[in-house]
Scaffold this motif. Structure first.
Motif, short mmCIF file in Angstrom:
data_model
loop_
_atom_site.label_atom_id
_atom_site.label_comp_id
_atom_site.label_asym_id
_atom_site.label_seq_id
_atom_site.Cartn_x
_atom_site.Cartn_y
_atom_site.Cartn_z
N SER A 86 68.29 -28.90 -67.49
CA SER A 86 67.91 -28.50 -68.84
C SER A 86 67.08 -29.62 -69.46
CB SER A 86 69.15 -28.22 -69.70
OG SER A 86 69.96 -29.38 -69.82
N ARG A 87 66.50 -29.35 -70.61
CA ARG A 87 65.68 -30.37 -71.25
C ARG A 87 65.76 -30.27 -72.76
NH1 ARG A 87 61.04 -27.95 -73.10
NH2 ARG A 87 60.64 -25.89 -72.28
N ASP A 88 65.49 -31.39 -73.40
CA ASP A 88 65.38 -31.46 -74.84
C ASP A 88 63.99 -32.02 -75.12
OD1 ASP A 88 65.41 -32.16 -77.54
OD2 ASP A 88 67.53 -32.69 -77.51
N SER A 89 63.06 -31.15 -75.40
CA SER A 89 61.68 -31.57 -75.57
C SER A 89 61.51 -32.56 -76.72
CB SER A 89 60.79 -30.35 -75.79
OG SER A 89 60.83 -29.50 -74.68
N ALA A 90 62.29 -32.37 -77.77
CA ALA A 90 62.17 -33.25 -78.93
C ALA A 90 62.54 -34.69 -78.58
CB ALA A 90 63.05 -32.74 -80.06
N LYS A 91 63.42 -34.84 -77.60
CA LYS A 91 63.87 -36.17 -77.18
C LYS A 91 63.19 -36.64 -75.91
CE LYS A 91 68.51 -35.65 -79.19
NZ LYS A 91 69.97 -35.66 -78.91
N ASN A 92 62.24 -35.86 -75.39
CA ASN A 92 61.60 -36.19 -74.12
C ASN A 92 62.63 -36.47 -73.03
OD1 ASN A 92 58.97 -36.02 -75.15
ND2 ASN A 92 58.99 -38.15 -75.83
N THR A 93 63.66 -35.65 -72.98
CA THR A 93 64.78 -35.90 -72.08
C THR A 93 65.06 -34.67 -71.23
OG1 THR A 93 65.78 -37.48 -73.62
CG2 THR A 93 67.22 -36.51 -71.96
N VAL A 94 65.38 -34.91 -69.98
CA VAL A 94 65.81 -33.84 -69.08
C VAL A 94 67.18 -34.22 -68.52
CG1 VAL A 94 64.66 -34.84 -67.05
CG2 VAL A 94 65.11 -32.39 -67.13
N TYR A 95 68.00 -33.21 -68.32
CA TYR A 95 69.37 -33.42 -67.87
C TYR A 95 69.62 -32.68 -66.56
CZ TYR A 95 69.82 -34.43 -72.87
OH TYR A 95 69.63 -34.93 -74.14
N LEU A 96 70.59 -33.18 -65.80
CA LEU A 96 71.06 -32.46 -64.63
C LEU A 96 72.59 -32.45 -64.69
CD1 LEU A 96 70.08 -31.01 -62.04
CD2 LEU A 96 70.56 -33.14 -60.81
N GLN A 97 73.13 -31.29 -65.00
CA GLN A 97 74.57 -31.12 -65.01
C GLN A 97 75.00 -30.73 -63.60
OE1 GLN A 97 76.96 -31.46 -67.50
NE2 GLN A 97 78.46 -31.02 -65.90
N MET A 98 75.89 -31.51 -63.02
CA MET A 98 76.31 -31.29 -61.64
C MET A 98 77.80 -30.98 -61.62
SD MET A 98 74.18 -34.39 -59.83
CE MET A 98 74.92 -35.66 -60.84
N ASP A 99 78.14 -29.79 -61.22
CA ASP A 99 79.53 -29.34 -61.14
C ASP A 99 79.91 -29.07 -59.68
OD1 ASP A 99 78.75 -27.40 -64.04
OD2 ASP A 99 79.80 -29.32 -63.99
N SER A 100 81.20 -28.98 -59.45
CA SER A 100 81.71 -28.71 -58.10
C SER A 100 81.06 -29.64 -57.08
CB SER A 100 81.46 -27.25 -57.72
OG SER A 100 82.10 -26.38 -58.64
N LEU A 101 81.02 -30.91 -57.41
CA LEU A 101 80.32 -31.87 -56.56
C LEU A 101 80.99 -32.00 -55.20
CD1 LEU A 101 79.44 -34.47 -59.29
CD2 LEU A 101 77.80 -33.47 -57.69
N LYS A 102 80.16 -32.24 -54.20
CA LYS A 102 80.60 -32.40 -52.82
C LYS A 102 80.18 -33.78 -52.32
CE LYS A 102 79.63 -27.49 -51.99
NZ LYS A 102 78.86 -26.53 -51.14
N PRO A 103 80.89 -34.30 -51.33
CA PRO A 103 80.49 -35.61 -50.78
C PRO A 103 79.03 -35.63 -50.33
CG PRO A 103 82.68 -35.05 -50.02
CD PRO A 103 82.17 -33.84 -50.75
N GLU A 104 78.52 -34.51 -49.85
CA GLU A 104 77.13 -34.46 -49.41
C GLU A 104 76.13 -34.52 -50.55
OE1 GLU A 104 79.63 -32.37 -48.57
OE2 GLU A 104 78.90 -30.30 -48.36
N ASP A 105 76.60 -34.48 -51.78
CA ASP A 105 75.71 -34.67 -52.93
C ASP A 105 75.47 -36.16 -53.22
OD1 ASP A 105 77.40 -31.94 -54.49
OD2 ASP A 105 75.40 -31.90 -53.59
N THR A 106 76.19 -37.01 -52.51
CA THR A 106 76.02 -38.45 -52.69
C THR A 106 74.60 -38.86 -52.36
OG1 THR A 106 78.34 -38.95 -52.22
CG2 THR A 106 76.74 -40.72 -51.87
N ALA A 107 73.95 -39.50 -53.32
CA ALA A 107 72.54 -39.88 -53.16
C ALA A 107 72.08 -40.68 -54.37
CB ALA A 107 71.67 -38.64 -53.01
N VAL A 108 70.91 -41.25 -54.25
CA VAL A 108 70.22 -41.77 -55.42
C VAL A 108 69.39 -40.62 -55.98
CG1 VAL A 108 68.55 -43.41 -56.31
CG2 VAL A 108 70.14 -44.10 -54.49
#
Length: 120
Positions: free
Chosen positions: A70-92
């Motif tokens: 998602s993003r907030d254009s007014a704040k020049n910000t983008v978000y990534l909400q990550m749910d049900s995380l798995k070990p294979e999601d481990t990364a930079v």
């Protein structure tokens, strides 16, 4: 000079949630999308998701139904909400901005990355 700064990474247990954020230092002219890539140890960097200026979102198959961009254009910000995380999601996780639509995404600006570690 454009700077993308990520925040919110950390350590979480499998099944947990985490939200990472990316703020741009200035309004980036000429871009049509912002998104996220990630790079796990020993693997190539891969595209995760992106969002266009009109709010259309695209996800790689492995995160569909679990991650939300998602993003907030007014704040020049983008978000990534990550749910049900798995070990294979481990990364930079790298924030980026560039040209994109429903069918492609080509980043031109990159952040420094934030580490996300999912323990089993």
């Amino acid at each position: 000079q454009v700077q993308l700064v990520e925040s919110g990474g950390g350590l979480v247990q499998a099944g947990g949630s985490l939200r990472i954020s990316c703020s741009a230092s200035v309004t980036i002219r000429g871009i049509t999308a912002m998104g996220w890539h990630r790079q796990a140890p020993g693997k190539q960097r891969e595209w995760v998701a992106h969002i266009t200026l009109d709010g259309h979102t695209e996800y790689t198959n492995s995160v569909k139904g679990r991650f939300t961009i998602s993003r907030d254009s007014a704040k020049n910000t983008v978000y990534l909400q990550m749910d049900s995380l798995k070990p294979e999601d481990t990364a930079v996780y790298y924030c980026n901005a560039g040209q994109g639509s429903t069918s492609y995404y080509t980043p031109g600006y990159w952040g420094q990355g934030t580490q996300v570690t999912v323990s089993s």
